[in-house]
Design a protein around this motif. Structure first.
Motif, short mmCIF file in Angstrom:
data_model
loop_
_atom_site.label_atom_id
_atom_site.label_comp_id
_atom_site.label_asym_id
_atom_site.label_seq_id
_atom_site.Cartn_x
_atom_site.Cartn_y
_atom_site.Cartn_z
N VAL A 111 33.73 63.86 36.94
CA VAL A 111 33.72 63.45 35.67
C VAL A 111 33.57 64.64 34.86
O VAL A 111 33.46 65.87 35.01
N THR A 125 29.41 61.27 23.53
CA THR A 125 27.94 62.42 23.38
C THR A 125 27.24 62.03 22.03
O THR A 125 28.55 61.15 20.65
N LEU A 167 24.63 66.33 26.83
CA LEU A 167 24.91 68.01 26.83
C LEU A 167 24.75 68.79 26.03
O LEU A 167 24.64 68.88 24.66
N ASP A 171 33.82 70.69 35.63
CA ASP A 171 33.75 69.31 36.31
C ASP A 171 33.42 69.61 37.32
O ASP A 171 33.44 70.05 38.40
N PHE A 200 33.97 66.89 30.77
CA PHE A 200 33.68 66.48 29.29
C PHE A 200 34.86 67.28 28.66
O PHE A 200 35.20 68.34 29.40
N TYR A 239 31.36 64.71 21.61
CA TYR A 239 32.46 64.99 23.45
C TYR A 239 33.07 63.89 23.75
O TYR A 239 31.79 63.43 24.44
N VAL A 273 33.40 61.98 27.66
CA VAL A 273 32.62 61.84 28.60
C VAL A 273 33.75 60.57 29.32
O VAL A 273 33.51 59.94 29.52
#
Length: 66
Positions: free
Chosen positions: A61, A43, A19, A4, A63, A30, A32
């Motif tokens: 942010v 994604t 990504l 992160d 993931f 994924y 986000v």
């Protein structure tokens, strides 16, 4: 694992990218997101994502696999 990172945004910023894993394989589906905010996306099949209209500031942010 995915780390992160804090990203600075200018006024009404846009955050986009792709990504991929360490071997270059796209990571699709994924999440986000910026925790505690309405900013969220997933994604696509090529690992690409975009979040628009982010207010100015610094954000963490995240993931994660959907």
């Amino acid at each position: 694992g995915i780390t992160d990172t804090v990203f600075p945004f200018g006024e009404n910023g846009s955050f986009s990218g792709k990504l991929i894993d360490a071997t270059g394989v796209p990571l699709s589906l994924y999440d986000v997101y910026i925790p505690g905010s309405p900013f969220f996306t997933v994604t696509d099949s090529s690992g690409a994502f975009v979040i628009d209209n982010i207010p100015e500031g610094n954000y963490m942010v995240y993931f994660s696999r959907s």
